[in-house]
Motif scaffolding. Structure first.
Motif, PDB file in Angstrom:
ATOM      1  N   PHE A 189       0.853  -1.191   0.000  1.00 24.89           N
ATOM      2  CA  PHE A 189       0.000   0.000   0.000  1.00 24.89           C
ATOM      3  C   PHE A 189       0.891   1.245   0.000  1.00 24.89           C
ATOM      4  O   PHE A 189       1.765   1.398   0.840  1.00 24.89           O
ATOM      5  CB  PHE A 189      -0.883  -0.009   1.251  1.00 24.89           C
ATOM      6  N   ARG A 191       1.048   5.358   0.138  1.00 24.17           N
ATOM      7  CA  ARG A 191       0.297   6.569   0.464  1.00 24.17           C
ATOM      8  C   ARG A 191       0.458   7.565  -0.684  1.00 24.17           C
ATOM      9  O   ARG A 191       1.527   8.140  -0.871  1.00 24.17           O
ATOM     10  CB  ARG A 191       0.821   7.192   1.758  1.00 24.17           C
ATOM     11  N   THR A 195      -4.520   6.366  -3.590  1.00 23.23           N
ATOM     12  CA  THR A 195      -5.083   5.630  -2.455  1.00 23.23           C
ATOM     13  C   THR A 195      -5.722   6.550  -1.420  1.00 23.23           C
ATOM     14  O   THR A 195      -6.118   6.087  -0.349  1.00 23.23           O
ATOM     15  CB  THR A 195      -3.993   4.782  -1.778  1.00 23.23           C
ATOM     16  N   GLU A 200      -5.779   2.443   5.297  1.00 21.13           N
ATOM     17  CA  GLU A 200      -4.375   2.126   5.100  1.00 21.13           C
ATOM     18  C   GLU A 200      -4.065   0.705   5.528  1.00 21.13           C
ATOM     19  O   GLU A 200      -4.453   0.263   6.605  1.00 21.13           O
ATOM     20  CB  GLU A 200      -3.506   3.113   5.876  1.00 21.13           C
ATOM     21  N   ALA A 204       2.377   0.067   5.167  1.00 23.70           N
ATOM     22  CA  ALA A 204       2.210   1.063   4.102  1.00 23.70           C
ATOM     23  C   ALA A 204       3.524   1.782   3.863  1.00 23.70           C
ATOM     24  O   ALA A 204       4.356   1.937   4.766  1.00 23.70           O
ATOM     25  CB  ALA A 204       1.118   2.049   4.485  1.00 23.70           C
TER      26      ALA A 204
END
Length: 251
Positions: A189, A191, A195, A200, A204
């Motif tokens: 993931f 940031r 997204t 989250e 991340a």
């Protein structure tokens, strides 16, 4: 040509407004990269990205490019290679889609697949052929940890990245020994604007961290880069979880 530290002097970005791609370009320009092509749909955002790299000292140009128009890829991208060698191609375009909406609207799901897989296959093959002809260079492809195992929450996006990942591995094998380096990057993931608003996920990361990992991978001539690196172990474990158990996991 790349310098002694593996830094490319020229860079072609497919997906010129990608936050990961621009973070990577800024890192490389701060080292030795002097020529950058940003390929993407014409927009103020693409022009702004180019201006930002010019301010750092790079000779930066924009190139009209549409992942959903593979018929134009050979002409558009092939022309760039006739202007001089390109040391690195960074394939960074892709869309996340909206899983719930895309399940109800198959054409939206198809657009995700066409962008993330079909468009990437076309552009990769065009660039790979050109890199092989010049006898050197790196093709770096942004895949995703989501492609390691399809999850209920994003199996449309995840399956498109799984296809891209498998294709890139095969392309890397096909080009082994030709002087062309192929590297797959599998972030978790990230940031970013793409997204924003999503819950989250654990571990991340940021566009800057992915860019740093790409730079390190180039220097080491890695074939696969995980970001963060601990994802390699986590995804290896998840890949072998029995399906009935996997369905109940909060992933």
């Amino acid at each position: 040509m790349k310098d002694a530290f593996g830094t490319p002097q020229s860079l072609l970005v497919l997906g010129g407004t990608s936050e990961i791609a621009l973070a990577t370009a800024r890192r490389l320009v701060a080292r030795r990269t002097r020529t950058v092509w940003l390929a993407g749909r014409p927009s103020p955002a693409l022009d702004e990205a180019a201006a930002g790299l010019r301010a750092l000292g790079a000779d930066t140009r924009t190139v009209p490019f549409d992942a959903l128009d593979p018929g134009a890829h050979a002409e558009t991208l092939g022309k760039l290679f006739t202007e001089g060698d390109i040391d690195m191609v960074l394939l960074a375009f892709g869309i996340l889609g909206d899983q719930a909406r895309d399940e109800d609207d198959p054409m939206s799901a198809v657009r995700v697949a066409q962008t993330n897989y079909t468009g990437a296959v076309s552009a990769s093959l065009v660039c790979a052929r050109a890199l092989q002809s010049q006898g050197h260079g790196s093709l770096v492809v942004l895949s995703s940890a989501a492609g390691e195992r399809a999850r209920r929450a994003d199996f449309i996006y995840g399956s498109s990245k799984a296809g891209l990942d498998a294709f890139t591995q095969g392309l890397g094998d096909a080009l082994h020994g030709t002087g062309v380096h192929v590297m797959i990057v599998r972030p978790g993931f990230v940031r970013s604007k793409m997204t924003a608003g999503l819950a989250e996920a654990p571990m991340a990361t940021t566009p800057g961290a992915v860019a740093q990992a790409i730079e390190t991978g180039l220097r080491r001539r890695s074939e696969t880069v995980w970001v963060p690196g601990t994802l390699r172990v986590v995804m290896s474990a998840l890949r072998h979880v029995p399906r009935p158990v996997f369905r109940r996991l909060p992933v």
